[in-house]
Design a protein around this motif. Structure first.
Motif, PDB file in Angstrom:
ATOM      1  N   UNK A   1      41.057  53.779  74.624  1.00 57.42           N
ATOM      2  CA  UNK A   1      40.651  52.506  75.233  1.00 57.42           C
ATOM      3  C   UNK A   1      41.444  52.251  76.511  1.00 57.42           C
ATOM      4  N   UNK A   2      41.512  53.300  77.347  1.00 51.81           N
ATOM      5  CA  UNK A   2      42.322  53.268  78.569  1.00 51.81           C
ATOM      6  C   UNK A   2      41.446  53.616  79.769  1.00 51.81           C
TER       7      UNK A   2
ATOM      8  N   UNK B   1      38.076  37.454  74.282  1.00 53.70           N
ATOM      9  CA  UNK B   1      38.910  38.538  74.809  1.00 53.70           C
ATOM     10  C   UNK B   1      40.211  37.989  75.373  1.00 53.70           C
ATOM     11  N   UNK B   2      40.092  36.874  76.115  1.00 48.90           N
ATOM     12  CA  UNK B   2      41.299  36.261  76.676  1.00 48.90           C
ATOM     13  C   UNK B   2      42.257  35.797  75.596  1.00 48.90           C
ATOM     14  N   UNK B   3      41.691  35.229  74.532  1.00 48.97           N
ATOM     15  CA  UNK B   3      42.520  34.770  73.413  1.00 48.97           C
ATOM     16  C   UNK B   3      43.273  35.951  72.790  1.00 48.97           C
ATOM     17  N   UNK B   4      42.559  37.060  72.647  1.00 53.25           N
ATOM     18  CA  UNK B   4      43.189  38.248  72.068  1.00 53.25           C
ATOM     19  C   UNK B   4      44.304  38.768  72.969  1.00 53.25           C
ATOM     20  N   UNK B   5      44.004  38.860  74.267  1.00 57.61           N
ATOM     21  CA  UNK B   5      45.004  39.375  75.217  1.00 57.61           C
ATOM     22  C   UNK B   5      46.203  38.450  75.296  1.00 57.61           C
TER      23      UNK B   5
ATOM     24  N   UNK C   1      45.671  46.048  77.224  1.00 57.00           N
ATOM     25  CA  UNK C   1      44.701  45.047  76.792  1.00 57.00           C
ATOM     26  C   UNK C   1      43.589  44.861  77.811  1.00 57.00           C
ATOM     27  N   UNK C   2      43.974  44.893  79.099  1.00 51.71           N
ATOM     28  CA  UNK C   2      42.969  44.742  80.158  1.00 51.71           C
ATOM     29  C   UNK C   2      41.979  45.896  80.129  1.00 51.71           C
TER      30      UNK C   2
END
Length: 542
Positions: free
Chosen positions: A499-500, A232-236, A347-348
Motif C-alpha cells: 500500500x505504498x 480516511x482522514x479520521x483513520x489517518x 497512511x497517505x
C-alpha cells in the motif's frame, strides 16, 4: 306588489323595439319606455328624433334617463320568473348577458347586438323580422374581444403577414395586399406547429429533469466522497494522534528514568555515608572510653588500633550531578517528526491507493499486438515468454523485437486504474503507451516516445525517462497498480501489497488514446522468470 308583478306577463315589460324584456329602461318625454340601447340605436339611424310608438316629434334629441321605478319592477319580474327547462350556467359555459339574478346558459351569441342569449331571451331574434337578419353564432365568451375594434365586425380571418386576426373589412384597408386565410385554416396550421412546440417543450423539460438528476447524482457522489474522505482522514489523524501520544509517553518515560537513575545513585551514596557515620560514631565512643581508662597496658595496646581512623572514602570529589534534560525534548521531537513523516507517507499512500482503486477498469490483452514469443492465456489476462516463436502474420499493430503486448481497451479521457501481479518474476515492464508508438525494431521506452513505464530487472526498479529515475525497492514486489488521470496528465504506480506509492509522472501531455502496456521479460535460464504477468481483479484495500 310583488305578487301583482308575478301575475303580469312578459309583454308588460317588453321593449317595443327589441320585443325583449327591458334592459336599462328609459322613458321618452311622451311617456313611452324603451331599452336604452334600443332607442339610442333607433335615433342614430334617423334624421328626426321621434317616438317609435306614437311618432311624436322632438326638435332636439331628448336627454334620456333610466326609469328607476320600471327598472325595479323589471328586476322583480325577472327574479320571479323561473325557467326550469333551461340549465343554469356552469363555470365552463357562456352565460346569458340579459339574465339578471341567476344567469342561464347562453345558446347563441348575436354578432350584431354583441350579446349572448339564453333560450328565453333569444326568442325575439327568432320571431321579429328585423332581428332575424342578425347573425347568430355558437355562444362566445367575451364577445367584444372577438370583434374588430375598428370596423366592429367579427374577426374571421388571419393575416399571415402581420400574424394578427382581422375582419372582412380589414382586407380592403391596411391588409389589402397581405395574404389572409380563414381562422380555421390558420388554426390547423398553428395546431400542427403547436404539436412540434409541445414536443420541443417536453424535450426541454426532460433535459432539465436529466440535469436535475445529474446535479443530484453529483451531490450524492460528492457526499459519498466527503464521507469517504472524512473516514480516511479520521483513520489517518487517529493514527497520527497515536504516534504523538506514544512519543509523549516515551518522552515522559525517558525523563522519569533519568530522574530515577539520579535518585538511585543518591540513595547509594547516602547509605554509604550513613554507614561511615555509624562507623565513625562507634570509633568516637571507643576513644572516649579509652580516655577514662587508667590501665596503662590496656591503653597502650588499644591506642595503636584507635589512632588510625576507619577506612572511609574521600568525599571531597564525590557529588551527585542532577540529570541534564537539555536536548531531550528536541531529540524526542526530532524522532516524532521522523516517525510522523514515515507514518503520514504510509497512511497517505494507503488512502491515495484506496481512492484511485475506485477507477478500476476491466482490460484484456490484445493478441494482435503481442510479440510472437509471447503466450497469452485463454481469458487474455496472463502473458509469459513461451521460448518459441509462433508463426503468425506480422501486422502493423504487433511488437516485433521487444516482448510487449497492449490491451484491447484504450482510454481517451477521464481516469482508469488496473493491477498486474508480478510475483515470482525477475524481469518485467509495465505501464501505458499511446496509440501511435513505434512497435517495430529498436524502441526507446520513454514518455517522449509515448511510453510511461517502470522496468524491473536484476533487483533494480526504474522509471524509464531521459535520464531514467532509480526507484527504491523496500521488499519483493508482488502486485503493481497503475493509475492514469488522462485530463490531468498523471501516471502513478503503486505497490498494492505494501500500500505504498512507488512513483508518479506528472505534467504529461496526452493527445491520443492510451493503452495499458505489459512486458513479461525473457525467460532467464539461471533465475527463471517463467511466471506470467497477470492482470488481476481489483479489490479495494482497507
Amino acid at each position: 306588489m310583488a305578487s301583482a308583478i308575478t301575475s303580469w306577463s312578459e309583454d308588460n315589460f317588453s321593449c317595443s323595439i327589441c320585443l325583449d324584456v327591458f334592459n336599462r329602461p328609459v322613458s321618452t318625454p311622451c311617456g313611452h319606455n324603451f331599452c336604452r340601447t334600443c332607442i339610442t340605436k333607433f335615433w342614430d339611424d334617423q334624421v328626426q328624433y321621434k317616438c317609435p310608438v306614437c311618432n311624436e316629434l322632438f326638435h332636439t334629441r331628448p336627454d334620456l334617463r333610466v326609469n328607476t321605478l320600471l327598472s325595479e319592477m323589471v328586476d322583480q319580474f325577472r327574479r320571479s320568473v323561473r325557467v326550469k327547462e333551461q340549465p343554469c350556467v356552469e363555470p365552463a359555459d357562456v352565460p346569458c348577458d340579459v339574465c339578471t339574478g341567476t344567469q342561464l346558459k347562453a345558446v347563441k351569441s348575436c354578432l350584431m347586438c354583441f350579446t349572448s342569449y339564453c333560450h328565453t331571451h333569444l326568442e325575439p331574434h327568432q320571431r321579429v323580422s328585423g332581428l332575424k337578419k342578425h347573425r347568430l353564432v355558437e355562444p362566445m365568451d367575451r364577445l367584444e374581444d372577438r370583434m374588430c375594434k375598428k370596423h366592429e365586425r367579427l374577426l374571421e380571418l388571419f393575416c399571415q403577414t402581420d400574424q394578427v386576426c382581422v375582419c372582412q373589412f380589414c382586407t380592403d384597408g391596411d391588409h389589402r395586399s397581405h395574404p389572409v386565410v380563414p381562422l380555421k385554416e390558420e388554426y390547423e396550421v398553428k395546431t400542427a406547429q403547436l404539436g412540434k412546440i409541445e414536443s420541443e417543450v417536453q424535450q426541454m423539460i426532460q433535459e432539465r429533469k436529466r440535469k436535475i438528476q445529474e446535479i443530484k447524482d453529483t451531490v450524492g457522489r460528492s457526499k459519498a466522497d466527503a464521507d469517504r474522505e472524512i473516514a480516511d482522514g479520521e483513520q489517518v489523524l487517529t493514527a497520527l494522534i497515536s504516534c504523538v501520544e506514544k512519543q509523549r509517553d516515551d518522552f515522559n518515560q525517558t525523563v522519569k528514568e533519568k530522574l530515577k537513575s539520579t535518585e538511585k545513585q543518591a540513595e547509594g551514596l547516602i547509605k554509604e555515608l550513613e554507614q561511615e557515620i555509624e562507623d565513625l560514631t562507634n570509633r568516637s565512643s571507643e576513644v572516649k572510653q579509652l580516655t577514662h581508662t587508667e590501665d596503662h597496658l590496656h591503653f597502650l595496646q588499644t591506642f595503636t588500633s584507635l589512632k588510625n581512623p576507619p577506612h572511609t572514602r574521600d568525599w571531597t570529589t564525590v557529588e551527585v550531578r542532577p540529570p541534564s534534560y537539555v536536548g531531550t525534548l528536541r531529540r524526542s521531537l526530532d524522532q516524532l517528526e521522523e516517525t510522523l513523516s514515515m507514518e503520514m507517507k504510509k497512511l497517505r499512500d494507503a488512502a491515495e491507493l484506496k481512492r484511485v482503486q475506485q477507477y478500476k477498469v476491466d482490460v484484456t490483452l490484445d493478441l494482435d499486438t503481442a510479440n510472437l514469443y509471447l503466450i497469452l492465456s485463454e481469458d487474455r489476462k496472463q502473458v509469459h515468454h513461451g521460448g518459441v516463436e509462433k508463426e503468425l502474420p506480422d501486422t502493423p499493430k504487433r511488437f516485433t523485437r521487444y516482448l510487449c503486448v497492449l490491451t484491447r481497451q484504450s482510454f481517451s479521457s477521464g481516469r482508469f486504474y488496473f493491477e498486474v501481479q508480478v510475483k515470482d518474476k525477475t524481469a518485467w515492464m509495465l505501464g501505458v503507451a499511446r496509440e501511435s508508438i513505434n512497435r517495430k525494431g529498436h524502441i526507446i521506452f520513454t514518455p517522449e516516445k509515448g511510453y510511461w513505464t517502470i522496468i524491473f530487472n536484476k533487483d533494480k526498479l526504474v522509471f524509464k525517462d531521459n535520464p531514467a529515475v532509480r526507484l527504491p525497492l523496500r521488499a519483493e514486489l508482488q502486485r503493481v497498480g497503475v493509475f492514469v488521470d488522462y485530463d490531468e496528465g498523471l501516471v502513478s504506480f503503486y505497490d498494492v501489497e505494501a500500500r505504498v506509492h512507488i512513483y508518479s509522472a506528472t505534467g504529461c501531455t496526452f493527445s491520443e488514446p492510451l493503452y495499458p502496456f505489459l512486458g513479461p521479460g525473457p525467460y532467464d535460464y539461471e533465475r527463471g522468470n517463467s511466471a506470467p504477468l497477470i492482470i488481476s481483479p481489483v479489490s479495494q484495500t482497507d
